[in-house]
Motif scaffolding. Structure first.
Motif, PDB file in Angstrom:
ATOM      1  N   PRO A 165       0.842  -1.207   0.000  1.00 33.82           N
ATOM      2  CA  PRO A 165       0.000   0.000   0.000  1.00 33.82           C
ATOM      3  C   PRO A 165       0.873   1.252   0.000  1.00 33.82           C
ATOM      4  N   VAL A 166       0.507   2.221  -0.792  1.00 39.62           N
ATOM      5  CA  VAL A 166       1.216   3.492  -0.808  1.00 39.62           C
ATOM      6  C   VAL A 166       0.507   4.432   0.139  1.00 39.62           C
ATOM      7  N   ARG A 167       1.181   4.824   1.214  1.00 44.80           N
ATOM      8  CA  ARG A 167       0.566   5.665   2.222  1.00 44.80           C
ATOM      9  C   ARG A 167       0.683   7.132   1.814  1.00 44.80           C
ATOM     10  N   LYS A 168      -0.423   7.834   1.916  1.00 46.73           N
ATOM     11  CA  LYS A 168      -0.428   9.247   1.574  1.00 46.73           C
ATOM     12  C   LYS A 168      -1.133  10.007   2.679  1.00 46.73           C
ATOM     13  N   MET A 169      -0.655  11.203   2.966  1.00 49.52           N
ATOM     14  CA  MET A 169      -1.322  12.081   3.911  1.00 49.52           C
ATOM     15  C   MET A 169      -2.334  12.917   3.139  1.00 49.52           C
ATOM     16  N   LEU A 170      -3.615  12.847   3.518  1.00 47.76           N
ATOM     17  CA  LEU A 170      -4.650  13.580   2.826  1.00 47.76           C
ATOM     18  C   LEU A 170      -4.540  15.056   3.168  1.00 47.76           C
ATOM     19  N   LYS A 171      -4.436  15.901   2.155  1.00 47.01           N
ATOM     20  CA  LYS A 171      -4.314  17.335   2.362  1.00 47.01           C
ATOM     21  C   LYS A 171      -5.689  17.973   2.503  1.00 47.01           C
ATOM     22  N   LYS A 172      -5.759  18.986   3.363  1.00 48.76           N
ATOM     23  CA  LYS A 172      -7.004  19.720   3.545  1.00 48.76           C
ATOM     24  C   LYS A 172      -7.260  20.614   2.344  1.00 48.76           C
ATOM     25  N   HIS A 173      -8.543  20.706   1.922  1.00 46.62           N
ATOM     26  CA  HIS A 173      -8.908  21.575   0.830  1.00 46.62           C
ATOM     27  C   HIS A 173      -9.183  22.967   1.396  1.00 46.62           C
ATOM     28  N   ASP A 174      -8.311  23.928   1.120  1.00 45.05           N
ATOM     29  CA  ASP A 174      -8.426  25.263   1.676  1.00 45.05           C
ATOM     30  C   ASP A 174      -9.308  26.175   0.840  1.00 45.05           C
ATOM     31  N   VAL A 175      -9.425  25.931  -0.446  1.00 49.55           N
ATOM     32  CA  VAL A 175     -10.143  26.821  -1.350  1.00 49.55           C
ATOM     33  C   VAL A 175     -11.231  26.024  -2.072  1.00 49.55           C
ATOM     34  N   TRP A 176     -12.394  26.645  -2.243  1.00 52.25           N
ATOM     35  CA  TRP A 176     -13.462  25.987  -2.970  1.00 52.25           C
ATOM     36  C   TRP A 176     -14.038  26.943  -4.025  1.00 52.25           C
ATOM     37  N   MET A 177     -14.582  26.376  -5.070  1.00 52.66           N
ATOM     38  CA  MET A 177     -15.265  27.152  -6.100  1.00 52.66           C
ATOM     39  C   MET A 177     -16.397  26.300  -6.668  1.00 52.66           C
ATOM     40  N   THR A 178     -17.582  26.872  -6.728  1.00 50.42           N
ATOM     41  CA  THR A 178     -18.756  26.190  -7.254  1.00 50.42           C
ATOM     42  C   THR A 178     -19.336  26.994  -8.409  1.00 50.42           C
ATOM     43  N   ALA A 179     -19.566  26.350  -9.520  1.00 51.53           N
ATOM     44  CA  ALA A 179     -20.213  26.982 -10.678  1.00 51.53           C
ATOM     45  C   ALA A 179     -21.483  26.201 -10.993  1.00 51.53           C
ATOM     46  N   GLU A 180     -22.610  26.900 -11.063  1.00 50.47           N
ATOM     47  CA  GLU A 180     -23.893  26.232 -11.269  1.00 50.47           C
ATOM     48  C   GLU A 180     -24.682  26.901 -12.390  1.00 50.47           C
ATOM     49  N   ALA A 181     -25.369  26.090 -13.151  1.00 48.45           N
ATOM     50  CA  ALA A 181     -26.352  26.576 -14.121  1.00 48.45           C
ATOM     51  C   ALA A 181     -27.711  26.590 -13.432  1.00 48.45           C
TER      52      ALA A 181
END
Length: 531
Positions: A165-181
């Motif tokens: 298994p390749v262990r990875k540290m999950l990074k926090k998502h600091d920025v978000w963007m939502t585009a909606e029709a």
């Protein structure tokens, strides 16, 4: 070596340090020793991971293989998508006989004093080791390696090699963007009847049987689908607090009617209805008519249009109030601005074609009215947003209310133009026939009112990629106090003011300024990007 049978641990005496016992892994008839400190370390690691999963700020209850769970937080360990099922581990480690034993985790590459290769601790993820001999670490390729070194000579036989298994540290998502029709429907609007139609030879008046309304009337304008878009973006300053902005806009919602050019009254009679204070009854300005008793014949044209534009801009902050395994509730607060513009335009031309009763052939009357209302909301917002994650699925519910001042602006302008064909003269008078009183270009009807606007939104999303989700939702927003054009039309006046030449000034009784409510709602189709 292939081990069969149950495993037990027995205590033996450590010859180097008799105070501390050693533990021996005994597969029924074979005794193998290992160090207790390493087993204690493995137990601590297992206990620590279980404790971390129970923390209130964590959205995970277990470790996952494959794509990172949507609810994982910064610092959680996740694994690539590799099959480490317990059945596969047992089949490889214990052979193909009864697979009732549970996997045992060892510390280090192998058990001390034994030639049996053993896996590193992988929490709940099992690991398939090689049961072949003579293989060295790395012999199975760059992305595959043995659990331990089996010697220097491989001979091309690696047995059952599997990827670690390749262990990875999950990074926090600091920025978000939502585009909606946005596919929304806006509430239908009302006016007085503005263009009427009747059979040829009859007056197009509201009190005449058979007269129908071509444009205007109660809840007859708008209500159709309007497309638009919404953008939402922001940044988390820490785990509990973030700031963002939102902007949305709906395309113009419009309704119109037109004669399509100059028409005569041979098929239908057309007119602009009003209530005549001279006769205290319904009347109409003839646009096109033929054979109406007591009137000359006319031909003419008309056009009418109503349009509504809506937009919003917001700046907000969000603060975590509650969180648990797979859910979070934030308090939302900030600034709100709305713009609601309603425009109504009616234009008509009447050309006299006979002169049996009065006037001249070719006398022309042009009537133009344009009424605009603007609503500008400035205030605050407060509400809650709840997010629930289950694997790749997510659900959001937003409820909030906007409170503040609604600046209401009224503008009415118009023009009455008369052309005398006999003398070839033109006379124009400011002001149409629908505007309120004499307030065409004044601010007498402008007001500021305190109002509120509740808003609700629900959204279901699915994560297609680690940073990309697609969503479908429903939105609803309601404004309590809005000034609309159709509600502020006055079609009560003296008919003599319309005739050519003007018999008197156009006189309208003062009418009450009217406010109304407005709502819009519909479906949202969106894409969410976190980075």
């Amino acid at each position: 070596m292939v081990l069969n049978g149950p495993l037990i641990l027995v205590e033996t005496v450590n010859q180097m340090n008799p105070v501390f016992p050693d533990y021996t892994r005994v597969p029924m008839e074979t005794n193998k020793t290992t160090k207790w400190k390493l087993l204690a370390l493995a137990a601590m690691l297992s206990a620590g991971s279980a404790s971390a999963a129970d923390q209130g700020n964590s959205d995970m209850t277990q470790y996952y293989t494959g794509a990172a769970p949507v609810s994982a937080e910064e610092g959680d360990i996740v694994y690539d998508d590799v099959d480490y099922s317990a059945d596969n581990m047992a089949a490889s480690f214990y052979g193909n006989e009864g697979q009732s034993l549970q996997p045992v985790a060892f510390v280090g590459d192998q058990q001390l004093g034994s030639g049996v290769p053993t896996p590193s601790p992988m929490m709940d993820d099992s690991y398939i080791v090689s049961n072949g001999g003579g293989c060295s670490t790395g012999d199975c390729g760059n992305s595959y390696e043995m659990a331990s070194s089996c010697g220097s000579a491989c001979g091309g036989n690696c047995g059952e090699c599997r990827q670690r298994p390749v262990r990875k540290m999950l990074k926090k998502h600091d920025v978000w963007m939502t585009a909606e029709a946005l596919l929304w429907f806006t509430q239908a609007r009302s006016t007085t009847p503005l263009i009427t139609q009747s059979a040829a030879g009859t007056d197009p008046e509201l009190d005449v049987a058979g007269t129908t309304t071509l444009f205007g009337g109660d809840e007859s304008i708008g209500g159709d689908l309007s497309a638009g878009f919404r953008l939402d973006f922001g940044r988390n300053l820490n785990d509990d607090f973030g700031i963002g902005g939102r902007f949305w806009w709906l395309s113009e919602s419009s309704e119109d009617a037109s004669s399509g050019g100059t028409v005569n009254g041979n098929a239908f009679s057309y007119g602009r209805p009003f209530y005549d204070t001279n006769i205290n009854s319904d009347n109409s300005i003839l646009i096109a008519s033929t054979g109406v008793a007591g009137n000359d014949d006319f031909e003419g044209s008309f056009s009418a249009e109503s349009s509504l534009d809506i937009y919003a801009a917001e700046a907000y902050a969000r603060m975590k109030m509650l969180s648990g395994s797979g859910f979070r509730t934030d308090l939302i607060g900030g600034f709100s601005h709305f713009g609601i513009d309603d425009t109504l335009t009616v234009n008509s031309t009447s050309i006299q074609t006979t002169d049996a009763i009065a006037g001249n052939i070719g006398d022309t009357t042009v009537l133009y009215d344009n009424i605009e209302t603007e609503n500008r909301f400035y205030g605050g917002q407060i509400g809650f947003e709840t997010m629930v994650n289950r694997g790749k699925w997510s659900f959001k519910a937003l409820t909030k209310v906007h409170l503040g001042n609604m600046e209401q602006i009224y503008r009415g302008s118009g023009l009455r133009t008369f052309t005398d064909a006999g003398f070839v003269t033109t006379t124009s008078t400011d002001g149409g026939v629908l505007a309120l009183g004499d307030t065409y270009n004044t601010t007498a009807l402008d007001e500021d009112k305190f109002t509120f606007a509740p808003e609700a939104n629900v959204k279901l999303g699915y994560k297609f990629r680690p940073n990309v989700s697609m969503s479908v939702g429903y939105s609803f927003i309601y404004w309590d106090d809005v000034l609309l054009s159709g509600d502020n039309i006055n079609n009560v006046y003296n008919g003599d003011g319309i005739t050519f030449p003007p018999g008197a000034a156009l006189a309208q009784p003062v009418s009450e300024r009217k406010d109304s409510s407005l709502y819009t709602h519909g479906i949202d189709l969106g894409c969410v990007i976190d980075f």
